[in-house]
Design a protein around this motif. Structure first.
Motif, PDB file in Angstrom:
ATOM      1  N   GLU A 197     -18.516  13.890  -8.254  1.00 42.51           N
ATOM      2  CA  GLU A 197     -17.930  14.875  -9.167  1.00 42.51           C
ATOM      3  C   GLU A 197     -16.649  15.515  -8.616  1.00 42.51           C
ATOM      4  OE1 GLU A 197     -16.928  18.591 -10.871  1.00 42.51           O
ATOM      5  OE2 GLU A 197     -18.002  18.474  -8.963  1.00 42.51           O
ATOM      6  N   PRO A 198     -16.653  16.091  -7.400  1.00 45.12           N
ATOM      7  CA  PRO A 198     -15.394  16.697  -6.913  1.00 45.12           C
ATOM      8  C   PRO A 198     -14.307  15.659  -6.651  1.00 45.12           C
ATOM      9  CG  PRO A 198     -17.066  16.684  -5.181  1.00 45.12           C
ATOM     10  CD  PRO A 198     -17.747  16.251  -6.437  1.00 45.12           C
ATOM     11  N   ARG A 199     -14.698  14.448  -6.294  1.00 44.50           N
ATOM     12  CA  ARG A 199     -13.697  13.413  -6.026  1.00 44.50           C
ATOM     13  C   ARG A 199     -12.971  13.016  -7.301  1.00 44.50           C
ATOM     14  NH1 ARG A 199     -17.509  13.046  -2.161  1.00 44.50           N
ATOM     15  NH2 ARG A 199     -16.884  12.304  -0.083  1.00 44.50           N
ATOM     16  N   TYR A 200     -13.708  12.860  -8.388  1.00 42.84           N
ATOM     17  CA  TYR A 200     -13.051  12.491  -9.644  1.00 42.84           C
ATOM     18  C   TYR A 200     -12.282  13.656 -10.253  1.00 42.84           C
ATOM     19  CZ  TYR A 200     -14.915   7.810  -9.808  1.00 42.84           C
ATOM     20  OH  TYR A 200     -15.179   6.493  -9.530  1.00 42.84           O
ATOM     21  N   ARG A 201     -12.667  14.873  -9.950  1.00 44.24           N
ATOM     22  CA  ARG A 201     -11.878  16.014 -10.400  1.00 44.24           C
ATOM     23  C   ARG A 201     -10.497  15.977  -9.748  1.00 44.24           C
ATOM     24  NH1 ARG A 201     -15.392  19.790  -9.564  1.00 44.24           N
ATOM     25  NH2 ARG A 201     -14.574  20.614  -7.621  1.00 44.24           N
ATOM     26  N   ARG A 202     -10.473  15.620  -8.450  1.00 38.47           N
ATOM     27  CA  ARG A 202      -9.182  15.514  -7.754  1.00 38.47           C
ATOM     28  C   ARG A 202      -8.373  14.327  -8.280  1.00 38.47           C
ATOM     29  NH1 ARG A 202     -12.499  17.103  -3.301  1.00 38.47           N
ATOM     30  NH2 ARG A 202     -12.736  14.933  -2.607  1.00 38.47           N
ATOM     31  N   VAL A 203      -9.058  13.239  -8.664  1.00 40.72           N
ATOM     32  CA  VAL A 203      -8.366  12.080  -9.242  1.00 40.72           C
ATOM     33  C   VAL A 203      -7.666  12.475 -10.526  1.00 40.72           C
ATOM     34  CG1 VAL A 203      -8.704   9.838 -10.362  1.00 40.72           C
ATOM     35  CG2 VAL A 203      -9.832  10.317  -8.191  1.00 40.72           C
ATOM     36  N   ARG A 204      -8.371  13.222 -11.402  1.00 41.41           N
ATOM     37  CA  ARG A 204      -7.764  13.626 -12.674  1.00 41.41           C
ATOM     38  C   ARG A 204      -6.569  14.545 -12.435  1.00 41.41           C
ATOM     39  NH1 ARG A 204      -8.267   9.868 -14.831  1.00 41.41           N
ATOM     40  NH2 ARG A 204      -7.194  10.884 -16.552  1.00 41.41           N
ATOM     41  N   GLN A 205      -6.662  15.415 -11.423  1.00 48.32           N
ATOM     42  CA  GLN A 205      -5.538  16.288 -11.107  1.00 48.32           C
ATOM     43  C   GLN A 205      -4.337  15.464 -10.637  1.00 48.32           C
ATOM     44  OE1 GLN A 205      -5.373  19.542 -11.617  1.00 48.32           O
ATOM     45  NE2 GLN A 205      -3.273  19.658 -10.865  1.00 48.32           N
ATOM     46  N   ALA A 206      -4.599  14.445  -9.843  1.00 43.08           N
ATOM     47  CA  ALA A 206      -3.515  13.578  -9.365  1.00 43.08           C
ATOM     48  C   ALA A 206      -2.869  12.825 -10.521  1.00 43.08           C
ATOM     49  CB  ALA A 206      -4.045  12.603  -8.318  1.00 43.08           C
ATOM     50  N   ASP A 240       3.498  10.822  -5.117  1.00 47.51           N
ATOM     51  CA  ASP A 240       2.475  11.227  -6.090  1.00 47.51           C
ATOM     52  C   ASP A 240       1.485  10.099  -6.347  1.00 47.51           C
ATOM     53  OD1 ASP A 240       3.579  13.721  -6.359  1.00 47.51           O
ATOM     54  OD2 ASP A 240       4.730  13.241  -8.155  1.00 47.51           O
ATOM     55  N   SER A 241       2.015   8.873  -6.504  1.00 46.13           N
ATOM     56  CA  SER A 241       1.151   7.736  -6.775  1.00 46.13           C
ATOM     57  C   SER A 241       0.264   7.427  -5.566  1.00 46.13           C
ATOM     58  CB  SER A 241       2.002   6.505  -7.136  1.00 46.13           C
ATOM     59  OG  SER A 241       1.187   5.427  -7.516  1.00 46.13           O
ATOM     60  N   SER A 242       0.811   7.607  -4.351  1.00 52.80           N
ATOM     61  CA  SER A 242       0.009   7.393  -3.143  1.00 52.80           C
ATOM     62  C   SER A 242      -1.118   8.416  -3.052  1.00 52.80           C
ATOM     63  CB  SER A 242       0.904   7.488  -1.899  1.00 52.80           C
ATOM     64  OG  SER A 242       1.859   6.446  -1.879  1.00 52.80           O
ATOM     65  N   ARG A 243      -0.821   9.643  -3.466  1.00 50.41           N
ATOM     66  CA  ARG A 243      -1.858  10.680  -3.472  1.00 50.41           C
ATOM     67  C   ARG A 243      -2.973  10.307  -4.448  1.00 50.41           C
ATOM     68  NH1 ARG A 243       1.276  14.526  -4.845  1.00 50.41           N
ATOM     69  NH2 ARG A 243       2.156  14.653  -2.754  1.00 50.41           N
ATOM     70  N   TYR A 244      -2.577   9.806  -5.617  1.00 52.31           N
ATOM     71  CA  TYR A 244      -3.571   9.355  -6.594  1.00 52.31           C
ATOM     72  C   TYR A 244      -4.382   8.188  -6.038  1.00 52.31           C
ATOM     73  CZ  TYR A 244      -5.330   6.726 -10.613  1.00 52.31           C
ATOM     74  OH  TYR A 244      -6.129   6.012 -11.474  1.00 52.31           O
ATOM     75  N   ARG A 245      -3.690   7.243  -5.398  1.00 52.28           N
ATOM     76  CA  ARG A 245      -4.377   6.087  -4.816  1.00 52.28           C
ATOM     77  C   ARG A 245      -5.368   6.530  -3.739  1.00 52.28           C
ATOM     78  NH1 ARG A 245      -0.541   1.875  -1.911  1.00 52.28           N
ATOM     79  NH2 ARG A 245      -0.243   3.738  -0.638  1.00 52.28           N
ATOM     80  N   THR A 246      -4.968   7.507  -2.927  1.00 50.64           N
ATOM     81  CA  THR A 246      -5.849   7.998  -1.870  1.00 50.64           C
ATOM     82  C   THR A 246      -7.091   8.662  -2.446  1.00 50.64           C
ATOM     83  OG1 THR A 246      -3.972   8.324  -0.378  1.00 50.64           O
ATOM     84  CG2 THR A 246      -6.002   9.527   0.126  1.00 50.64           C
TER      85      THR A 246
END
Length: 609
Positions: A197-206, A240-246
């Motif tokens: 749950e917290p990991r996908y929340r950060r994905v959506r923010q990215a 930004d894209s690298s942050r999303y990938r991470t």
């Protein structure tokens, strides 16, 4: 942007209550499809029973003695089962996908309408890219979950209940071996859900940050090119894209471990049934046909549980998106609509002791009192930051005053319905915005809200419409002539059918400004407000706009914010703003003679200094 992260599933289910009948129907088709899908192992067991037991088979005990007749009957039953499984698979796909599309459509349109109702500060304080990510990508994520994930959850639940019940009834002595892994699998799924749950929340923010970057850069591509910062902006997007990938990789690392672990637990139940069930069959305590059914049913029971990993992955992505969508829907920053109808207006404004401050800054206007007479031209001048544009925003009720009152024809603006206020008001901004489409469509846009214009006519009006003498065509061309725009429009490659490009980039600044004036004039407003309409145009365009104003101003309340004082010399009154207060008021000649702020500005601009 604030987010609602508490119980997104509850919010989603509450939203889906409006689709209850369709959800129940789709769910019923999913259940029936799964029940027929589970029938083939029973048919295989019956076939084995016929071959091994012959006249002593189950069908024989039910009254069908002939062995070949038993096989024919079983074959017919198999055809029926496969047919019904296929029918209900088609139906559940049709209904779930249709429902997903419907929910996606309604939620996107509803959220967009909600966003549109927010006051101007909502947009000034938020990234348009983040809003686009919610309205597009997050809602698409919900659609993908409803399309596939909801059906998977229902079918896995149906499988567990149906086969678990069959095991308990048919072979209670070994049923526990197949059922034992299930609590471990379910508890493990819930544990993984909390991890994801917290990991996908950060994905959506990215994702939102990437959308913001792309939206911002595409809108400012001319600036990027002229400053030669393509490499810098590409590096920013790369970051930004690298942050999303991470962030996505972190979520994938957790979610990918789910299925292998579940498989190892599942195989224990499968092996247990195979060994202990086989021993029971060898000892004569278990029918061979039933043993076959148990083997196949164990596979049908446990292996589908491996899909829980993918299903929970979709679920967590959907819940992260739900939190962002419903968080956006929870925001209420819109001005309340008035209740007073205003069929017509003379156009007189009165400001009484008006004070105003933006939410995040100091006061901009201080105890401002003035009158803008109906049917006259009033100009507003002053240095940058003096409060000119803020005054216009209050007259348009894009904001409400902090203190005091703004009245139109004696009525408080807060009491007047927005639809009536904007029906009587035409606005031309310094930052002209034209929609991607034809010149005709951009001018005719001014009638969409009030005159019931068919929007399809704006997409591609066609020369036949422009030549047909229709009322719409005549009004568009008349407005263009008033704005001194008709001549240059007819010289464009396709005349009024010419595509202006995004934000009108195919037209010059002066051409965009005149199209914008024509758009405002089309609805023949009682009040026309121009915010720095000539600040960034050449002398020829300025002269054209001045001629236009001379034709359209008589009998109409015209309010002009001007940087170039030469454009407002003939105004009936000029208001001079300074630090949020009315410093001077009068005609051009009076203010020049008074020797104050305006006189100093005039001497600078006229070259006397």
């Amino acid at each position: 942007m604030s987010h609602t992260t508490d119980r997104p599933l509850g919010r989603l289910l509450s939203y889906l209550a409006g689709y209850r009948r369709r959800v129940l129907t789709a769910g019923l088709f999913s259940i029936l499809n799964k029940l027929f899908d589970l029938a083939p192992p029973l048919l295989i067991g019956a076939a084995v029973d016929i071959v091994v037991q012959r006249e002593a088979s189950l069908l024989s005990r039910l009254g069908v003695q002939d062995v070949m007749l038993q096989l024919y009957l079983l074959a017919g039953l198999s055809l029926f089962v496969w047919l019904m499984e296929s029918v209900f698979e088609y139906l559940h796909n049709l209904w779930w996908r249709g429902l997903a599309q419907e929910v996606q459509h309604d939620l996107r349109v509803g959220t967009y309408r909600h966003v549109q109702r927010q006051e101007l500060s909502f947009f000034e304080e938020r990234s348009s890219g983040q809003l686009l990510a919610v309205l597009n990508d997050d809602i698409n994520q919900l659609e993908r979950f409803l399309d596939v994930g909801a059906n998977d959850i229902i079918q896995v639940t149906t499988t567990v209940l149906a086969i678990g019940g069959f095991f308990v009834i048919s072979a209670p002595q070994i049923a526990w071996m197949a059922l034992l892994p299930m609590p471990v699998i379910i508890l493990g799924s819930l544990y993984y859900q909390r991890l994801l749950e917290p990991r996908y929340r950060r994905v959506r923010q990215a994702v939102g940050e990437i959308s913001h970057r792309l939206s911002n850069n595409l809108a400012g591509i001319a600036t990027i090119k002229t400053f030669g910062t393509e490499r810098f902006e590409a590096a920013q997007l790369h970051a930004d894209s690298s942050r999303y990938r991470t962030e996505n990789r972190a979520a994938i690392m957790v979610s990918s471990g789910f299925v292998p672990l579940i498989r190892m637990i599942i195989v224990l139940g499968f092996v247990g049934i195979m060994v202990f069930g086989g021993r029971a069959a060898l000892d004569g305590g278990l029918n061979v046909g039933m043993y076959s059914v148990l083997i196949f049913m164990t596979q049908r029971l446990l292996w589908p549980l491996t899909r829980l990993g993918q299903t929970f992955d979709q679920y967590q992505r959907a819940m992260a998106s739900s939190a962002r969508v419903f968080g956006l829907l929870d925001i209420e920053e819109h001005l309340p609509d008035g209740t007073r109808s205003l069929p017509r207006t003379a156009g007189e404004y009165q400001l009484e002791n008006v004070g105003f401050a933006y939410r995040t800054g100091p006061s901009v206007l201080h105890d401002l009192s003035l009158t803008i007479p109906a049917g006259r031209t009033t100009a507003v001048v002053g240095a940058t930051g003096s409060g000119k544009t803020t005054l216009i925003k209050l007259l348009l009720r894009l904001y409400d005053v902090s203190t005091g009152q703004v009245r139109l024809d004696g009525h408080d603006l807060r009491d007047i319905r927005f639809a009536d206020l904007y029906r009587h008001t035409g606005f031309v901004s310094q930052d002209v915005f034209l929609f991607h489409g034809t010149v005709f469509a951009n001018i005719a846009y001014g009638l969409l809200a009030h005159d019931g214009v068919d929007p399809s006519l704006l997409d591609n009006p066609g020369q036949e419409l422009l030549d047909s003498g229709t009322e719409l065509r005549d009004r568009v061309i008349a407005a263009a002539r008033l704005a001194e725009a008709d001549d240059f429009i007819r010289k464009l490659p396709r005349g009024y059918d010419t595509i202006v490009g995004e934000r009108g980039q195919k037209l010059s600044g002066g051409q965009r400004q005149r199209v914008s004036i024509a758009r405002a004039l089309l609805k023949d407003p009682a009040v026309l407000i121009l915010d720095e309409a000539t600040s960034s145009v050449d002398n020829e365009t300025e002269a054209a706009i001045q001629r236009s104003l001379e034709h359209i101003a008589p009998g109409r309340t015209t309010i002009v914010i001007a940087h170039r004082l030469s454009t407002i010399r003939k105004a009936d009154q000029i208001l001079v703003m300074s630090e949020g207060r009315l410093a001077e008021q009068g005609s051009h000649d009076q203010l020049v003679a008074s020797g104050g702020i305006y006189a100093e500005l005039w001497r600078v601009q006229s070259g006397q200094i």
